[in-house]
Design a protein around this motif. Sequence first.
Motif, PDB file in Angstrom:
ATOM      1  N   ALA A 134       0.703  -1.370  -0.039  1.00  0.00           N
ATOM      2  CA  ALA A 134      -0.146  -0.412   0.480  1.00  0.00           C
ATOM      3  C   ALA A 134       0.588   1.086  -0.096  1.00  0.00           C
ATOM      4  O   ALA A 134       0.316   2.392  -0.373  1.00  0.00           O
ATOM      5  CB  ALA A 134      -0.950  -0.248   1.085  1.00  0.00           C
ATOM      6  N   ASN A 135       2.212   0.531   0.669  1.00  0.00           N
ATOM      7  CA  ASN A 135       2.866   2.351   0.729  1.00  0.00           C
ATOM      8  C   ASN A 135       3.755   2.678  -1.024  1.00  0.00           C
ATOM      9  O   ASN A 135       3.993   3.798  -1.111  1.00  0.00           O
ATOM     10  CB  ASN A 135       4.017   2.526   1.548  1.00  0.00           C
ATOM     11  N   GLU A 136       3.877   1.986  -2.038  1.00  0.00           N
ATOM     12  CA  GLU A 136       4.262   2.293  -2.941  1.00  0.00           C
ATOM     13  C   GLU A 136       3.800   2.618  -4.085  1.00  0.00           C
ATOM     14  O   GLU A 136       2.535   2.759  -3.855  1.00  0.00           O
ATOM     15  CB  GLU A 136       4.122  -0.011  -3.625  1.00  0.00           C
ATOM     16  N   ARG A 137       3.943   3.771  -4.892  1.00  0.00           N
ATOM     17  CA  ARG A 137       3.746   4.360  -5.556  1.00  0.00           C
ATOM     18  C   ARG A 137       3.196   3.616  -7.084  1.00  0.00           C
ATOM     19  O   ARG A 137       3.637   2.087  -7.057  1.00  0.00           O
ATOM     20  CB  ARG A 137       5.233   5.139  -6.292  1.00  0.00           C
ATOM     21  N   LEU A 138       2.629   4.027  -7.780  1.00  0.00           N
ATOM     22  CA  LEU A 138       1.775   3.293  -8.919  1.00  0.00           C
ATOM     23  C   LEU A 138       1.962   4.122  -9.867  1.00  0.00           C
ATOM     24  O   LEU A 138       2.459   5.310 -10.473  1.00  0.00           O
ATOM     25  CB  LEU A 138       0.058   3.328  -8.319  1.00  0.00           C
ATOM     26  N   CYS A 139       1.621   3.447 -11.148  1.00  0.00           N
ATOM     27  CA  CYS A 139       2.408   4.178 -12.512  1.00  0.00           C
ATOM     28  C   CYS A 139       0.890   4.007 -12.824  1.00  0.00           C
ATOM     29  O   CYS A 139       0.239   2.947 -12.929  1.00  0.00           O
ATOM     30  CB  CYS A 139       3.326   3.318 -12.884  1.00  0.00           C
ATOM     31  N   VAL A 140       0.580   5.428 -13.841  1.00  0.00           N
ATOM     32  CA  VAL A 140      -0.799   5.674 -14.120  1.00  0.00           C
ATOM     33  C   VAL A 140      -0.629   6.022 -16.105  1.00  0.00           C
ATOM     34  O   VAL A 140       1.095   6.694 -16.661  1.00  0.00           O
ATOM     35  CB  VAL A 140      -1.170   6.510 -13.861  1.00  0.00           C
ATOM     36  N   MET A 141      -0.465   4.762 -16.450  1.00  0.00           N
ATOM     37  CA  MET A 141      -0.238   4.751 -18.146  1.00  0.00           C
ATOM     38  C   MET A 141      -1.249   4.962 -19.250  1.00  0.00           C
ATOM     39  O   MET A 141      -2.687   4.606 -18.998  1.00  0.00           O
ATOM     40  CB  MET A 141       0.015   2.486 -18.281  1.00  0.00           C
ATOM     41  N   PHE A 142      -0.672   5.801 -20.010  1.00  0.00           N
ATOM     42  CA  PHE A 142      -2.268   6.332 -21.080  1.00  0.00           C
ATOM     43  C   PHE A 142      -1.955   5.289 -22.691  1.00  0.00           C
ATOM     44  O   PHE A 142      -0.825   5.808 -23.274  1.00  0.00           O
ATOM     45  CB  PHE A 142      -1.916   8.003 -20.953  1.00  0.00           C
ATOM     46  N   LEU A 143      -2.664   5.239 -22.950  1.00  0.00           N
ATOM     47  CA  LEU A 143      -2.747   4.733 -24.231  1.00  0.00           C
ATOM     48  C   LEU A 143      -3.350   4.801 -25.093  1.00  0.00           C
ATOM     49  O   LEU A 143      -4.615   4.931 -25.277  1.00  0.00           O
ATOM     50  CB  LEU A 143      -2.858   3.100 -23.826  1.00  0.00           C
ATOM     51  N   HIS A 144      -2.704   5.323 -26.113  1.00  0.00           N
ATOM     52  CA  HIS A 144      -3.070   6.004 -27.490  1.00  0.00           C
ATOM     53  C   HIS A 144      -3.240   5.656 -28.645  1.00  0.00           C
ATOM     54  O   HIS A 144      -2.069   4.856 -28.910  1.00  0.00           O
ATOM     55  CB  HIS A 144      -2.427   6.999 -28.053  1.00  0.00           C
ATOM     56  N   ASP A 145      -4.640   4.858 -29.126  1.00  0.00           N
ATOM     57  CA  ASP A 145      -4.105   4.095 -30.852  1.00  0.00           C
ATOM     58  C   ASP A 145      -2.913   4.880 -32.044  1.00  0.00           C
ATOM     59  O   ASP A 145      -3.800   6.358 -32.317  1.00  0.00           O
ATOM     60  CB  ASP A 145      -5.282   3.682 -31.387  1.00  0.00           C
TER      61      ASP A 145
END
Length: 575
Positions: free
Chosen positions: A310-321
């Motif tokens: 729960a302490n770790e960072r998250l990666c938000v990934m945006f996918l574009h065609d």
Amino acid sequence: MALLTLSALDDKPFVRLWRGFLTGRVMVALALLVLQILWQALNHTSEPAALAISLAYFGAALVLRIWKRNAPPTPAIGPQWMVSIGMDLAVVCALQWLQAGGMNYTPLFGLPILLAAVHGTLLLALGTTAVVSLLLLAWAWWLNAHGIGDAAQNYLQGALAGMGYFIVAYLAHELAARLVREQQHAQQSLMTAQLQSEVSALVIQSLEEGVLVLDAHADVHMANPAALLLLGGRHPTAVPFSLTDDTRSAAWQPLVALAQRSFVQGHAQAADVYLQHPDESPVALHVRTWLTPSRTAPGAPPQPALTARANERLCVMFLHDLRAMQARLRTEKLAAMGRMSAAVAHEIRNPLAAITQANALLEEDLHDPAQRRLAQMVRENAERLARIVEDVLDIARVQQQAQLAPDATLALDDCVARICSEWQAQEPARRRVNVALQAGNVQVGFDTEHLRRVLYNLLDNALRHKSPEPDGLQVSTRTTPSGQASLQVWSDGAPLDPSVERHLFEPFFSSQSRSSGLGLYICRELCQRHGASIGYQRLSRPTRRGDVEGNAFTVIFRPTAQSAAPASLFDTFVV
């Protein structure tokens, strides 16, 4: 001074506290009953009044515990408190008066005081404490009147007890009010967080670009439908899932590598990747990554309540065609070319008119057949250029501001019948069309001249691709049960190539070399200007040869009560 509100009392902590008071009253009543029985048995005395009061108190407390366990009284002063506070004061006073020389029941006054301080208003708490203080002073007076104890000591003890009860009542009420404020703040924060979560989820779900939220272990915690579609594979993946523990993990390795590089370098990344699934076409994506802030401040000790995951960072990934991005760029370029072409066409029109007039004058003096053929070629190509210039300028005309367009209505069937007759009368031998009008007297919001231009373009386009059969071109109108009117132009031509179908309504796109590629684009612009829509389908229609497949262009009109959407001001030209 903070007051306890009814909404606060409806909260679970106060309901539990109310139940605690009711349970405590039952235990106190049971203890009083047992003590009365033991005291009278050990002293070999009989006091039926005290025993009856204790038994009645126990019964009333038990009934109140069962009957009112989920319904705390309102905080304001009123008769609802007589059942609880009034009963406690009456019982304590009665027992104290019946057994004046035996037991001291005055400490039991603390129960109604605490009950009023926690669940009632401050006025109720102080009023209950004042009543108890007066009862204590009255008890001291009664003792003095019967010569029991020292008078000064009795009054001093009653006054000190009353002052202590006032302090306890005030402190208990302040603690309860603080609990109310904290509870309300927690509820507001929870509602705000839930609202933000719902809005974020709604926005993410409706985005056309894919959104993935994954951790350093490549475990996906959130994915919108667009992301699941762009990830590819024959079967959709349910969230949560891992990009490494799946049969399709080999195709997702570029995404995993990009996420790991983001975590290692600690900042956003962007790259073009290709996902190749077995037996499927590769998917080209433009990917951007963002990292969420750390859950704990740098150098701060880890919070025991949070796990390591729960302490770790998250990666938000945006996918574009990439294909969609390229299509948008192509559309923007085409729009820019259209704007430039309109300006160029406007400048070309005057010199072209001069060329046409000069060629006509020259042709009058020519007698040699070869020279006349050359003049005819000049005339034909000048006319072709003139048609192209008019088509280009049509784009500017249909993109004028919406307030310049008449907000008119027309009878659909009558207008379509008239336009089809005019179009057919120009070349009766070649232009044969079957008209089926089934819209009745429906009125639609459209300008008559604009509908004529749309229908002429669709009919000319269908005529070029239809078969020689007399029923190969059909025009029909209809209405749905909800009153939605539509116009359809159908021809029995060959099916369109998928590459052509994708770009049907784009400007300057045509499958024929001698066409400007602006007819369908102008139709779409005119329809959008009046709040209508136009689309293409491959449909079967009944003919004398049976059901035949063909190409159908359908215009769906807006209801006449709805105002047309304003034209864009960014693509406005005045010619």
